[in-house]
Design a protein around this motif. Structure first.
Motif, short mmCIF file in Angstrom:
data_model
loop_
_atom_site.label_atom_id
_atom_site.label_comp_id
_atom_site.label_asym_id
_atom_site.label_seq_id
_atom_site.Cartn_x
_atom_site.Cartn_y
_atom_site.Cartn_z
N UNK A 240 14.07 50.93 43.84
CA UNK A 240 13.09 51.43 42.86
C UNK A 240 12.74 50.39 41.80
N UNK A 241 13.71 49.58 41.39
CA UNK A 241 13.44 48.53 40.42
C UNK A 241 12.37 47.58 40.93
N UNK A 242 12.47 47.16 42.17
CA UNK A 242 11.50 46.25 42.74
C UNK A 242 10.13 46.91 42.89
N UNK A 243 10.11 48.18 43.28
CA UNK A 243 8.85 48.89 43.44
C UNK A 243 8.15 49.06 42.10
N UNK A 244 8.91 49.43 41.07
CA UNK A 244 8.31 49.60 39.74
C UNK A 244 7.90 48.25 39.16
N UNK A 245 8.66 47.20 39.45
CA UNK A 245 8.26 45.87 39.03
C UNK A 245 6.95 45.46 39.68
N UNK A 246 6.79 45.79 40.96
CA UNK A 246 5.53 45.52 41.65
C UNK A 246 4.39 46.32 41.03
N UNK A 247 4.67 47.54 40.61
CA UNK A 247 3.64 48.39 40.02
C UNK A 247 3.12 47.79 38.71
N UNK A 248 4.05 47.29 37.87
CA UNK A 248 3.62 46.62 36.64
C UNK A 248 2.74 45.42 36.96
N UNK A 249 3.16 44.63 37.94
CA UNK A 249 2.41 43.42 38.28
C UNK A 249 1.03 43.77 38.83
N UNK A 250 0.95 44.77 39.70
CA UNK A 250 -0.35 45.17 40.24
C UNK A 250 -1.26 45.65 39.11
N UNK A 251 -0.71 46.50 38.23
CA UNK A 251 -1.51 46.99 37.11
C UNK A 251 -1.95 45.88 36.19
N UNK A 252 -1.05 44.94 35.90
CA UNK A 252 -1.39 43.80 35.05
C UNK A 252 -2.50 42.97 35.68
N UNK A 253 -2.41 42.76 36.99
CA UNK A 253 -3.46 42.04 37.69
C UNK A 253 -4.79 42.76 37.62
N UNK A 254 -4.75 44.09 37.73
CA UNK A 254 -5.98 44.88 37.60
C UNK A 254 -6.59 44.71 36.22
N UNK A 255 -5.74 44.71 35.20
CA UNK A 255 -6.23 44.52 33.83
C UNK A 255 -6.92 43.17 33.69
N UNK A 256 -6.27 42.11 34.15
CA UNK A 256 -6.83 40.77 34.03
C UNK A 256 -8.14 40.65 34.80
N UNK A 257 -8.17 41.20 36.00
CA UNK A 257 -9.39 41.13 36.81
C UNK A 257 -10.53 41.88 36.14
N UNK A 258 -10.24 43.05 35.59
CA UNK A 258 -11.28 43.83 34.93
C UNK A 258 -11.87 43.08 33.74
N UNK A 259 -10.97 42.44 32.97
CA UNK A 259 -11.47 41.68 31.81
C UNK A 259 -12.33 40.48 32.28
N UNK A 260 -11.89 39.82 33.34
CA UNK A 260 -12.63 38.67 33.84
C UNK A 260 -14.00 39.07 34.36
N UNK A 261 -14.05 40.17 35.11
CA UNK A 261 -15.33 40.64 35.67
C UNK A 261 -16.27 41.06 34.54
N UNK A 262 -15.73 41.75 33.55
CA UNK A 262 -16.54 42.17 32.41
C UNK A 262 -17.17 40.96 31.72
N UNK A 263 -16.36 39.94 31.48
CA UNK A 263 -16.85 38.74 30.81
C UNK A 263 -17.85 37.99 31.69
N UNK A 264 -17.56 37.91 32.99
CA UNK A 264 -18.45 37.18 33.91
C UNK A 264 -19.81 37.84 34.04
N UNK A 265 -19.88 39.14 33.80
CA UNK A 265 -21.16 39.84 33.83
C UNK A 265 -21.94 39.71 32.52
#
Length: 385
Positions: A240-265
Protein backbone atom coordinates in the motif's frame (compact mmCIF):
# COMPACT_ATOMS: atom_id res chain seq x y z
CA UNK A 1 -10.52 -5.34 -13.59
CA UNK A 2 -12.69 -2.71 -15.24
CA UNK A 3 -11.27 0.43 -16.75
CA UNK A 4 -14.60 2.14 -16.04
CA UNK A 5 -14.88 3.29 -12.44
CA UNK A 6 -18.15 2.79 -10.62
CA UNK A 7 -20.55 5.64 -9.94
CA UNK A 8 -19.44 5.61 -6.30
CA UNK A 9 -15.77 5.88 -7.28
CA UNK A 10 -16.50 8.71 -9.72
CA UNK A 11 -18.49 10.55 -7.06
CA UNK A 12 -15.60 10.08 -4.64
CA UNK A 13 -13.19 11.58 -7.17
CA UNK A 14 -15.45 14.57 -7.67
CA UNK A 15 -15.89 15.14 -3.94
CA UNK A 16 -12.16 14.94 -3.22
CA UNK A 17 -11.35 17.25 -6.14
CA UNK A 18 -13.86 19.78 -4.78
CA UNK A 19 -12.16 19.68 -1.38
CA UNK A 20 -8.72 20.00 -2.96
CA UNK A 21 -9.85 23.07 -4.91
CA UNK A 22 -10.29 24.87 -1.60
CA UNK A 23 -6.91 23.67 -0.29
CA UNK A 24 -4.99 24.11 -3.51
CA UNK A 25 -1.23 24.36 -3.96
CA UNK A 26 -0.67 28.06 -4.51
CA UNK A 27 -3.16 29.42 -1.97
CA UNK A 28 -2.79 26.88 0.84
CA UNK A 29 -0.14 24.19 0.45
CA UNK A 30 2.82 26.24 -0.76
CA UNK A 31 2.60 28.91 1.99
CA UNK A 32 2.35 26.12 4.57
CA UNK A 33 5.27 24.25 3.03
CA UNK A 34 7.49 27.34 2.99
CA UNK A 35 6.92 27.67 6.74
CA UNK A 36 7.22 23.88 7.31
CA UNK A 37 3.70 23.82 8.73
CA UNK A 38 1.57 20.67 8.46
CA UNK A 39 -1.60 20.66 6.37
CA UNK A 40 -3.74 20.33 9.49
CA UNK A 41 -6.89 21.98 8.18
CA UNK A 42 -6.95 19.85 5.04
CA UNK A 43 -6.18 16.70 7.03
CA UNK A 44 -8.98 17.36 9.54
CA UNK A 45 -11.59 18.11 6.89
CA UNK A 46 -10.58 15.12 4.76
CA UNK A 47 -10.94 12.95 7.86
CA UNK A 48 -14.37 14.32 8.77
CA UNK A 49 -15.56 13.67 5.22
CA UNK A 50 -14.44 10.04 5.50
CA UNK A 51 -11.75 10.26 2.82
CA UNK A 52 -8.75 9.19 4.91
CA UNK A 53 -10.05 5.83 6.09
CA UNK A 54 -11.82 4.49 3.02
CA UNK A 55 -9.48 1.49 2.93
CA UNK A 56 -10.22 0.36 6.49
CA UNK A 57 -12.92 -2.17 7.47
CA UNK A 58 -16.48 -0.86 7.33
CA UNK A 59 -16.97 -1.09 11.09
CA UNK A 60 -14.15 1.41 11.51
CA UNK A 61 -15.45 3.97 9.03
CA UNK A 62 -14.15 2.51 5.76
CA UNK A 63 -15.52 -0.27 3.64
CA UNK A 64 -13.67 0.21 0.37
CA UNK A 65 -10.02 -0.57 -0.43
CA UNK A 66 -6.56 0.68 -1.30
CA UNK A 67 -7.88 1.53 -4.77
CA UNK A 68 -10.20 4.13 -3.27
CA UNK A 69 -7.54 5.52 -0.93
CA UNK A 70 -5.18 5.87 -3.92
CA UNK A 71 -7.99 7.62 -5.76
CA UNK A 72 -8.31 10.08 -2.87
CA UNK A 73 -4.57 10.69 -2.82
CA UNK A 74 -4.36 11.16 -6.59
CA UNK A 75 -7.15 13.76 -6.66
CA UNK A 76 -5.65 15.70 -3.76
CA UNK A 77 -2.23 15.68 -5.41
CA UNK A 78 -3.76 16.74 -8.73
CA UNK A 79 -4.44 20.10 -7.04
CA UNK A 80 -0.99 20.07 -5.42
CA UNK A 81 -2.40 18.99 -2.06
CA UNK A 82 -1.20 15.40 -1.64
CA UNK A 83 -1.06 14.20 1.96
CA UNK A 84 2.17 12.40 2.83
CA UNK A 85 0.76 11.11 6.10
CA UNK A 86 -2.11 9.43 4.25
CA UNK A 87 0.56 7.10 2.88
CA UNK A 88 1.75 6.36 6.40
CA UNK A 89 -1.16 6.51 8.82
CA UNK A 90 -4.15 4.80 7.13
CA UNK A 91 -2.32 3.04 4.27
CA UNK A 92 0.61 1.43 6.11
CA UNK A 93 -0.32 1.45 9.78
CA UNK A 94 -4.07 1.15 9.32
CA UNK A 95 -3.72 -1.74 6.89
CA UNK A 96 -1.32 -3.68 9.13
CA UNK A 97 -3.43 -3.17 12.26
CA UNK A 98 -6.63 -4.12 10.43
CA UNK A 99 -5.05 -7.32 9.11
CA UNK A 100 -2.92 -8.44 12.02
CA UNK A 101 -3.78 -6.44 15.12
CA UNK A 102 -5.59 -7.92 18.07
CA UNK A 103 -9.23 -7.02 18.58
CA UNK A 104 -8.14 -4.63 21.31
CA UNK A 105 -5.62 -2.95 19.02
CA UNK A 106 -8.15 -2.60 16.22
CA UNK A 107 -10.71 -1.00 18.53
CA UNK A 108 -8.08 1.28 20.05
CA UNK A 109 -6.48 2.62 16.86
CA UNK A 110 -8.57 2.10 13.73
CA UNK A 111 -11.47 4.52 14.39
CA UNK A 112 -9.02 7.40 14.90
CA UNK A 113 -6.85 6.43 11.94
CA UNK A 114 -10.01 6.32 9.85
CA UNK A 115 -11.35 9.77 10.70
CA UNK A 116 -7.93 11.40 11.00
CA UNK A 117 -8.28 12.25 14.69
CA UNK A 118 -5.38 9.87 15.38
CA UNK A 119 -2.15 9.85 13.38
CA UNK A 120 0.43 7.08 13.40
CA UNK A 121 3.91 7.38 11.88
CA UNK A 122 5.99 4.46 10.61
CA UNK A 123 9.64 3.84 11.49
CA UNK A 124 11.75 1.32 9.62
CA UNK A 125 14.77 3.19 8.15
CA UNK A 126 18.01 3.26 10.14
CA UNK A 127 21.36 5.03 9.62
CA UNK A 128 23.30 1.84 8.91
CA UNK A 129 20.55 -0.30 7.40
CA UNK A 130 19.11 1.79 4.57
CA UNK A 131 17.17 -0.50 2.24
CA UNK A 132 18.52 -3.61 3.95
CA UNK A 133 15.86 -4.33 6.56
CA UNK A 134 17.76 -7.47 7.57
CA UNK A 135 20.38 -5.23 9.17
CA UNK A 136 17.97 -3.35 11.43
CA UNK A 137 19.59 -2.98 14.84
CA UNK A 138 16.67 -1.60 16.84
CA UNK A 139 15.99 -4.36 19.36
CA UNK A 140 13.17 -5.29 21.70
CA UNK A 141 13.77 -7.50 24.72
CA UNK A 142 11.34 -9.10 27.12
CA UNK A 143 11.36 -8.02 30.76
CA UNK A 144 8.51 -9.62 32.66
CA UNK A 145 5.27 -8.45 31.09
CA UNK A 146 6.95 -5.53 29.30
CA UNK A 147 9.00 -4.89 26.19
CA UNK A 148 12.08 -2.66 26.24
CA UNK A 149 13.16 -1.01 22.95
CA UNK A 150 16.56 0.39 22.06
CA UNK A 151 17.69 1.82 18.73
CA UNK A 152 17.67 4.69 16.28
CA UNK A 153 15.58 5.53 13.20
CA UNK A 154 16.00 8.23 10.55
CA UNK A 155 13.83 9.94 7.92
CA UNK A 156 10.64 9.30 9.86
CA UNK A 157 7.87 11.56 8.57
CA UNK A 158 5.42 13.55 10.64
CA UNK A 159 6.40 12.41 14.12
CA UNK A 160 5.49 15.86 15.48
CA UNK A 161 1.91 15.27 14.29
CA UNK A 162 1.69 11.65 15.39
CA UNK A 163 0.14 10.09 18.47
CA UNK A 164 2.19 6.93 18.03
CA UNK A 165 4.84 5.37 15.80
CA UNK A 166 4.73 1.85 14.40
CA UNK A 167 8.34 0.80 14.96
CA UNK A 168 10.05 -2.10 13.20
CA UNK A 169 12.38 -3.76 15.71
CA UNK A 170 13.94 -7.19 16.18
CA UNK A 171 13.47 -9.68 18.97
CA UNK A 172 15.70 -12.58 19.91
CA UNK A 173 14.55 -16.09 19.11
CA UNK A 174 15.65 -17.98 22.22
CA UNK A 175 15.70 -21.27 20.29
CA UNK A 176 18.23 -20.08 17.72
CA UNK A 177 19.68 -16.89 19.17
CA UNK A 178 18.81 -15.09 15.96
CA UNK A 179 17.02 -11.78 15.76
CA UNK A 180 13.63 -11.68 14.07
CA UNK A 181 11.60 -8.61 13.04
CA UNK A 182 8.62 -7.53 15.14
CA UNK A 183 6.35 -4.48 15.06
CA UNK A 184 5.57 -2.30 18.09
CA UNK A 185 3.14 0.56 18.58
CA UNK A 186 5.09 3.22 20.47
CA UNK A 187 3.21 6.28 21.79
CA UNK A 188 5.15 9.45 21.02
CA UNK A 189 4.87 10.55 24.66
CA UNK A 190 6.67 7.43 25.91
CA UNK A 191 9.52 8.13 28.37
CA UNK A 192 12.99 7.96 26.73
CA UNK A 193 11.47 8.31 23.25
CA UNK A 194 13.16 11.32 21.60
CA UNK A 195 12.31 12.78 18.18
CA UNK A 196 14.89 15.18 16.72
CA UNK A 197 13.98 17.21 13.60
CA UNK A 198 16.24 16.70 10.58
CA UNK A 199 17.43 19.65 8.52
CA UNK A 200 16.06 19.06 5.03
CA UNK A 201 16.75 21.25 2.00
CA UNK A 202 13.31 20.88 0.44
CA UNK A 203 10.07 22.85 0.61
CA UNK A 204 7.55 20.55 2.27
CA UNK A 205 4.87 20.83 4.95
CA UNK A 206 5.85 17.61 6.75
CA UNK A 207 9.06 17.38 8.76
CA UNK A 208 11.48 14.45 8.93
CA UNK A 209 12.86 13.16 12.22
CA UNK A 210 15.60 11.07 13.74
CA UNK A 211 14.23 8.89 16.53
CA UNK A 212 16.18 7.75 19.57
CA UNK A 213 14.79 4.92 21.67
CA UNK A 214 16.77 4.46 24.87
CA UNK A 215 15.27 1.79 27.12
CA UNK A 216 11.73 2.66 26.02
CA UNK A 217 9.47 0.46 28.15
CA UNK A 218 6.19 -0.68 26.62
CA UNK A 219 3.32 -2.87 27.83
CA UNK A 220 2.80 -6.32 26.39
CA UNK A 221 -0.03 -5.12 24.14
CA UNK A 222 2.38 -2.78 22.31
CA UNK A 223 3.50 -5.79 20.25
CA UNK A 224 1.42 -5.71 17.09
CA UNK A 225 -0.32 -8.96 16.37
CA UNK A 226 1.77 -12.10 16.55
CA UNK A 227 5.53 -11.93 17.01
CA UNK A 228 6.15 -14.72 14.53
CA UNK A 229 4.10 -13.04 11.80
CA UNK A 230 6.17 -9.87 11.68
CA UNK A 231 7.45 -10.28 8.11
CA UNK A 232 3.95 -10.87 6.77
CA UNK A 233 2.75 -7.86 8.74
CA UNK A 234 5.54 -5.69 7.42
CA UNK A 235 4.97 -6.58 3.77
CA UNK A 236 1.22 -6.05 4.20
CA UNK A 237 1.99 -2.37 4.71
CA UNK A 238 4.74 -1.90 2.14
CA UNK A 239 2.65 -2.60 -0.97
CA UNK A 240 0.00 0.00 0.00
CA UNK A 241 2.87 2.41 0.69
CA UNK A 242 4.15 2.01 -2.86
CA UNK A 243 0.66 2.32 -4.36
CA UNK A 244 -0.11 5.49 -2.40
CA UNK A 245 3.33 6.87 -3.28
CA UNK A 246 2.52 6.26 -6.93
CA UNK A 247 -0.83 8.03 -6.46
CA UNK A 248 0.88 11.16 -5.12
CA UNK A 249 3.31 11.12 -8.03
CA UNK A 250 0.57 10.64 -10.64
CA UNK A 251 -1.48 13.45 -9.10
CA UNK A 252 1.56 15.73 -8.89
CA UNK A 253 2.30 15.04 -12.54
CA UNK A 254 -1.29 15.88 -13.43
CA UNK A 255 -0.97 19.18 -11.57
CA UNK A 256 2.25 20.11 -13.39
CA UNK A 257 0.85 19.13 -16.78
CA UNK A 258 -2.33 21.14 -16.21
CA UNK A 259 -0.34 24.23 -15.28
CA UNK A 260 1.92 23.81 -18.32
CA UNK A 261 -1.00 23.36 -20.72
CA UNK A 262 -2.79 26.36 -19.25
CA UNK A 263 0.28 28.54 -19.70
CA UNK A 264 1.01 27.18 -23.20
CA UNK A 265 -2.49 28.15 -24.30
CA UNK A 266 -2.33 31.64 -22.79
CA UNK A 267 1.23 32.73 -23.53
CA UNK A 268 1.54 34.15 -27.05
CA UNK A 269 4.82 34.73 -28.90
CA UNK A 270 5.06 35.58 -32.61
CA UNK A 271 1.26 36.01 -32.77
CA UNK A 272 0.47 32.45 -31.70
CA UNK A 273 0.15 30.60 -28.38
CA UNK A 274 3.40 28.86 -27.56
CA UNK A 275 1.46 25.59 -27.31
CA UNK A 276 1.05 25.69 -31.08
CA UNK A 277 4.73 24.88 -31.49
CA UNK A 278 5.70 21.22 -31.56
CA UNK A 279 8.78 21.96 -29.48
CA UNK A 280 6.37 22.38 -26.56
CA UNK A 281 3.28 20.46 -27.63
CA UNK A 282 5.06 17.17 -28.29
CA UNK A 283 6.87 16.99 -24.92
CA UNK A 284 3.61 17.80 -23.13
CA UNK A 285 1.77 15.15 -25.13
CA UNK A 286 4.48 12.66 -24.24
CA UNK A 287 4.07 13.54 -20.55
CA UNK A 288 0.34 12.87 -20.86
CA UNK A 289 1.03 9.41 -22.30
CA UNK A 290 3.54 8.56 -19.57
CA UNK A 291 1.25 9.72 -16.77
CA UNK A 292 -1.65 7.67 -18.11
CA UNK A 293 0.55 4.56 -18.30
CA UNK A 294 1.77 5.09 -14.75
CA UNK A 295 -1.80 5.59 -13.56
CA UNK A 296 -2.90 2.35 -15.20
CA UNK A 297 -0.13 0.44 -13.42
CA UNK A 298 -1.10 2.09 -10.14
CA UNK A 299 -4.73 1.05 -10.64
CA UNK A 300 -3.67 -2.49 -11.53
CA UNK A 301 -1.57 -2.72 -8.38
CA UNK A 302 -4.46 -1.47 -6.24
CA UNK A 303 -6.94 -3.89 -7.77
CA UNK A 304 -4.55 -6.83 -7.32
CA UNK A 305 -3.90 -5.83 -3.71
CA UNK A 306 -7.59 -5.47 -2.89
CA UNK A 307 -8.30 -8.85 -4.51
CA UNK A 308 -5.74 -10.56 -2.25
CA UNK A 309 -3.12 -11.28 -4.93
CA UNK A 310 -0.09 -10.31 -2.85
CA UNK A 311 2.54 -11.53 -5.32
CA UNK A 312 0.95 -9.78 -8.27
CA UNK A 313 0.35 -6.66 -6.22
CA UNK A 314 3.98 -6.57 -5.09
CA UNK A 315 5.29 -6.61 -8.64
CA UNK A 316 2.73 -4.09 -9.90
CA UNK A 317 3.13 -1.77 -6.91
CA UNK A 318 6.87 -1.54 -7.44
CA UNK A 319 6.42 -0.90 -11.16
CA UNK A 320 3.74 1.70 -10.49
CA UNK A 321 5.90 3.56 -8.02
CA UNK A 322 8.83 3.55 -10.47
CA UNK A 323 6.77 4.69 -13.46
CA UNK A 324 4.86 7.36 -11.54
CA UNK A 325 7.97 8.87 -10.01
CA UNK A 326 9.68 9.17 -13.36
CA UNK A 327 6.58 10.60 -15.05
CA UNK A 328 5.90 13.18 -12.34
CA UNK A 329 9.48 14.46 -12.33
CA UNK A 330 9.45 14.76 -16.12
CA UNK A 331 6.09 16.54 -15.95
CA UNK A 332 7.38 19.14 -13.53
CA UNK A 333 10.61 19.63 -15.46
CA UNK A 334 8.67 20.15 -18.68
CA UNK A 335 6.24 22.50 -16.95
CA UNK A 336 9.16 24.64 -15.83
CA UNK A 337 10.58 24.55 -19.36
CA UNK A 338 7.21 25.62 -20.74
CA UNK A 339 7.07 28.61 -18.39
CA UNK A 340 10.67 29.53 -19.20
CA UNK A 341 12.19 31.85 -16.62
CA UNK A 342 8.80 32.28 -14.95
CA UNK A 343 8.90 28.61 -14.02
CA UNK A 344 11.69 29.35 -11.57
CA UNK A 345 9.90 32.15 -9.74
CA UNK A 346 8.31 31.92 -6.30
CA UNK A 347 5.02 33.04 -7.82
CA UNK A 348 4.38 29.70 -9.52
CA UNK A 349 6.12 27.37 -7.06
CA UNK A 350 6.99 24.79 -9.70
CA UNK A 351 10.68 24.53 -8.85
CA UNK A 352 9.81 23.99 -5.18
CA UNK A 353 7.42 21.22 -6.18
CA UNK A 354 10.07 19.63 -8.42
CA UNK A 355 12.51 19.33 -5.52
CA UNK A 356 9.81 17.68 -3.40
CA UNK A 357 8.71 15.35 -6.21
CA UNK A 358 12.32 14.25 -6.63
CA UNK A 359 11.95 12.35 -3.35
CA UNK A 360 9.83 9.79 -5.19
CA UNK A 361 12.93 8.42 -6.89
CA UNK A 362 14.45 7.71 -3.48
CA UNK A 363 11.60 6.95 -1.08
CA UNK A 364 9.96 4.83 0.10
CA UNK A 365 12.25 2.64 -1.97
CA UNK A 366 14.84 3.76 -4.50
CA UNK A 367 14.34 3.15 -8.19
CA UNK A 368 17.53 1.04 -8.18
CA UNK A 369 16.04 -1.33 -5.60
CA UNK A 370 12.87 -1.52 -7.67
CA UNK A 371 14.91 -2.48 -10.71
CA UNK A 372 16.67 -5.09 -8.58
CA UNK A 373 13.26 -6.48 -7.62
CA UNK A 374 11.99 -6.57 -11.20
CA UNK A 375 15.22 -8.14 -12.48
CA UNK A 376 15.15 -10.89 -9.86
CA UNK A 377 11.43 -11.59 -9.38
CA UNK A 378 9.91 -10.64 -12.74
CA UNK A 379 12.74 -11.65 -15.07
CA UNK A 380 14.33 -14.46 -13.06
CA UNK A 381 17.82 -12.98 -13.17
CA UNK A 382 20.35 -13.74 -10.43
CA UNK A 383 20.15 -11.69 -7.26
CA UNK A 384 22.57 -8.75 -7.49
CA UNK A 385 22.80 -7.62 -3.89
Amino acid sequence: MSFIESDVQQELRASVAKLADRYNYLDYVLPKARNTEPLTELWNEAGKLGFLGVNLPEEYGGGAGIYELALVQEELAAKGAGLLLAVVSPAICGTVIAKYGTEQQRRRWLPGLGDGSTIMAFAITEPDAGSNSHHITTTARREGDSWVLNGQKIFISGVDQADAVLVVARTEDHRTGRLRPALFIVPTNSPHFVAQPMEMDITAPDRQFTLFLDEVRLPDEALLGEQDAALLQLFAGLNPERILGAAIAVGTGRYALARAVEYANERAVWKAPIGAHQGLSHPLAQIKVELEMAKLMMQKAAVLYDSGDDDGAGEAANMAKYAAAEASIRALDQAIQTYGGSGLTREHGLSAMLATARIARVAPVSREMILNFVAQHSLGLPKSY
